[in-house]
Design a protein around this motif. Structure first.
Motif, mmCIF file in Angstrom:
data_model
loop_
_atom_site.group_PDB
_atom_site.id
_atom_site.type_symbol
_atom_site.label_atom_id
_atom_site.label_comp_id
_atom_site.label_asym_id
_atom_site.label_seq_id
_atom_site.Cartn_x
_atom_site.Cartn_y
_atom_site.Cartn_z
ATOM 1 N N GLY A 40 8.236 -8.503 -9.732
ATOM 2 C CA GLY A 40 7.489 -7.989 -8.587
ATOM 3 C C GLY A 40 6.102 -8.598 -8.517
ATOM 4 N N VAL A 41 5.760 -9.169 -7.369
ATOM 5 C CA VAL A 41 4.430 -9.720 -7.104
ATOM 6 C C VAL A 41 3.950 -9.048 -5.829
ATOM 7 C CG1 VAL A 41 3.059 -11.775 -6.591
ATOM 8 C CG2 VAL A 41 5.022 -11.934 -8.131
ATOM 9 N N TYR A 42 2.771 -8.400 -5.906
ATOM 10 C CA TYR A 42 2.285 -7.626 -4.771
ATOM 11 C C TYR A 42 0.867 -8.045 -4.404
ATOM 12 C CZ TYR A 42 6.185 -4.779 -6.336
ATOM 13 O OH TYR A 42 7.433 -4.346 -6.732
ATOM 14 N N ASN A 43 0.681 -8.360 -3.123
ATOM 15 C CA ASN A 43 -0.644 -8.604 -2.572
ATOM 16 C C ASN A 43 -1.074 -7.308 -1.904
ATOM 17 O OD1 ASN A 43 -1.242 -11.503 -2.997
ATOM 18 N ND2 ASN A 43 0.731 -11.706 -1.967
ATOM 19 N N LEU A 44 -2.129 -6.704 -2.405
ATOM 20 C CA LEU A 44 -2.587 -5.409 -1.919
ATOM 21 C C LEU A 44 -3.966 -5.576 -1.291
ATOM 22 C CD1 LEU A 44 -1.498 -3.399 -5.075
ATOM 23 C CD2 LEU A 44 -0.194 -3.766 -2.972
ATOM 24 N N SER A 45 -4.058 -5.242 -0.011
ATOM 25 C CA SER A 45 -5.317 -5.439 0.708
ATOM 26 C C SER A 45 -6.372 -4.439 0.251
ATOM 27 C CB SER A 45 -5.098 -5.298 2.219
ATOM 28 O OG SER A 45 -4.884 -3.940 2.563
ATOM 29 N N ALA A 46 -7.622 -4.808 0.446
ATOM 30 C CA ALA A 46 -8.739 -3.925 0.110
ATOM 31 C C ALA A 46 -8.633 -2.619 0.899
ATOM 32 C CB ALA A 46 -10.070 -4.618 0.380
ATOM 33 N N GLU A 47 -8.285 -2.713 2.177
ATOM 34 C CA GLU A 47 -8.146 -1.498 2.988
ATOM 35 C C GLU A 47 -7.097 -0.565 2.397
ATOM 36 O OE1 GLU A 47 -6.868 -0.013 7.490
ATOM 37 O OE2 GLU A 47 -6.307 -2.027 6.816
ATOM 38 N N TYR A 48 -5.936 -1.101 2.071
ATOM 39 C CA TYR A 48 -4.841 -0.308 1.510
ATOM 40 C C TYR A 48 -5.272 0.353 0.197
ATOM 41 C CZ TYR A 48 -0.119 0.567 -0.387
ATOM 42 O OH TYR A 48 1.007 1.126 -0.936
ATOM 43 N N LEU A 49 -5.926 -0.411 -0.664
ATOM 44 C CA LEU A 49 -6.383 0.131 -1.949
ATOM 45 C C LEU A 49 -7.459 1.199 -1.752
ATOM 46 C CD1 LEU A 49 -6.448 -3.202 -3.940
ATOM 47 C CD2 LEU A 49 -4.818 -1.315 -4.218
ATOM 48 N N ARG A 50 -8.347 0.980 -0.792
ATOM 49 C CA ARG A 50 -9.410 1.969 -0.538
ATOM 50 C C ARG A 50 -8.825 3.272 -0.014
ATOM 51 N NH1 ARG A 50 -12.107 5.534 -0.250
ATOM 52 N NH2 ARG A 50 -14.251 5.759 0.467
ATOM 53 N N VAL A 51 -7.882 3.161 0.903
ATOM 54 C CA VAL A 51 -7.252 4.344 1.494
ATOM 55 C C VAL A 51 -6.481 5.131 0.440
ATOM 56 C CG1 VAL A 51 -5.422 5.077 3.085
ATOM 57 C CG2 VAL A 51 -7.151 3.438 3.833
ATOM 58 N N TYR A 70 -10.363 6.998 7.123
ATOM 59 C CA TYR A 70 -10.183 6.157 8.309
ATOM 60 C C TYR A 70 -11.353 5.195 8.415
ATOM 61 C CZ TYR A 70 -13.606 9.347 10.270
ATOM 62 O OH TYR A 70 -14.741 10.076 10.479
ATOM 63 N N GLY A 71 -11.225 4.219 9.316
ATOM 64 C CA GLY A 71 -12.310 3.274 9.561
ATOM 65 C C GLY A 71 -12.560 2.293 8.437
ATOM 66 N N ARG A 72 -11.543 1.963 7.663
ATOM 67 C CA ARG A 72 -11.749 1.078 6.510
ATOM 68 C C ARG A 72 -11.065 -0.282 6.659
ATOM 69 N NH1 ARG A 72 -14.872 4.692 5.881
ATOM 70 N NH2 ARG A 72 -15.366 5.760 3.959
ATOM 71 N N ARG A 73 -10.732 -0.665 7.898
ATOM 72 C CA ARG A 73 -10.010 -1.935 8.111
ATOM 73 C C ARG A 73 -10.745 -3.119 7.484
ATOM 74 N NH1 ARG A 73 -6.258 -3.789 12.088
ATOM 75 N NH2 ARG A 73 -6.665 -1.958 13.377
ATOM 76 N N HIS A 74 -12.076 -3.134 7.534
ATOM 77 C CA HIS A 74 -12.839 -4.299 7.089
ATOM 78 C C HIS A 74 -13.523 -4.099 5.733
ATOM 79 C CE1 HIS A 74 -11.978 -5.863 11.003
ATOM 80 N NE2 HIS A 74 -12.543 -4.811 11.563
ATOM 81 N N VAL A 75 -13.141 -3.062 5.001
ATOM 82 C CA VAL A 75 -13.742 -2.834 3.684
ATOM 83 C C VAL A 75 -13.383 -4.001 2.759
ATOM 84 C CG1 VAL A 75 -11.846 -1.507 2.629
ATOM 85 C CG2 VAL A 75 -14.190 -1.031 1.943
ATOM 86 N N GLY A 76 -14.276 -4.291 1.835
ATOM 87 C CA GLY A 76 -14.023 -5.362 0.877
ATOM 88 C C GLY A 76 -14.161 -4.861 -0.549
ATOM 89 N N ILE A 77 -13.669 -5.652 -1.468
ATOM 90 C CA ILE A 77 -13.809 -5.349 -2.896
ATOM 91 C C ILE A 77 -14.869 -6.287 -3.455
ATOM 92 C CG2 ILE A 77 -12.680 -5.299 -5.148
ATOM 93 C CD1 ILE A 77 -10.014 -4.853 -3.637
ATOM 94 N N MET A 78 -15.880 -5.700 -4.088
ATOM 95 C CA MET A 78 -16.967 -6.508 -4.659
ATOM 96 C C MET A 78 -16.716 -6.859 -6.119
ATOM 97 S SD MET A 78 -20.367 -4.876 -2.836
ATOM 98 C CE MET A 78 -20.520 -3.560 -4.009
ATOM 99 N N ALA A 79 -16.036 -5.972 -6.860
ATOM 100 C CA ALA A 79 -15.827 -6.220 -8.287
ATOM 101 C C ALA A 79 -14.667 -5.385 -8.810
ATOM 102 C CB ALA A 79 -17.095 -5.882 -9.071
#
Length: 137
Positions: A40-51, A70-79
């Motif tokens: 299993g290889v999974y690409n998990l978006s920052a939005e999905y992880l934040r939610v 809600y409202g986290r479509r453009h959230v990013g991961i810094m570290a």
């Protein structure tokens, strides 16, 4: 004894039953990629992880008794900070940093990603909320 639905059985797997993480890659700011020994290889978006952060969050809006982020479509991961040898703490650019993502939880998020994201979007629509951040006035 009652039959336990497959989705619930998968979510209550013990650590011994979950595949072993063999690669964690931070793709800042967009997300992470995790690979497990079952292929299993999974690409998990920052939005999905934040939610789906495993932490309680004071910025969650309770709507009709449901906790909704809600409202986290453009959230990013810094570290990503290692936590023992069982997970990481992700620091998001909205300053959320209290959730510890275990390797088993990453596997759960990856193997259930499409269903969980569809449920999230359905919940937002049900409450008239958006994945996009509110516009500033």
């Amino acid at each position: 004894m009652a039959m336990i639905p497959a989705a619930i059985r998968r979510s209550i797997q013990t650590a011994a039953e979950c595949p072993r993480l063999i690669r964690f890659s931070l793709k800042a700011p967009k997300g992470v990629e995790v690979e497990f020994d079952d292929g299993g290889v999974y690409n998990l978006s920052a939005e999905y992880l934040r939610v789906y952060s495993p932490a309680a969050d004071s910025k969650i809006r309770s709507v009709g008794g449901e906790k909704v982020i809600y409202g986290r479509r453009h959230v990013g991961i810094m570290a990503a900070e290692p936590v023992g040898n069982y997970g990481v703490r992700l620091l998001f650019d909205d300053l959320h940093k209290t959730g510890i993502f275990t390797w088993d939880y990453f596997y759960h998020l990856g193997s259930n990603k499409f269903t969980m994201m569809r449920n999230y979007i359905t919940t937002l629509k049900k409450h008239g909320l958006s994945r996009d951040p509110p516009r500033r006035k």
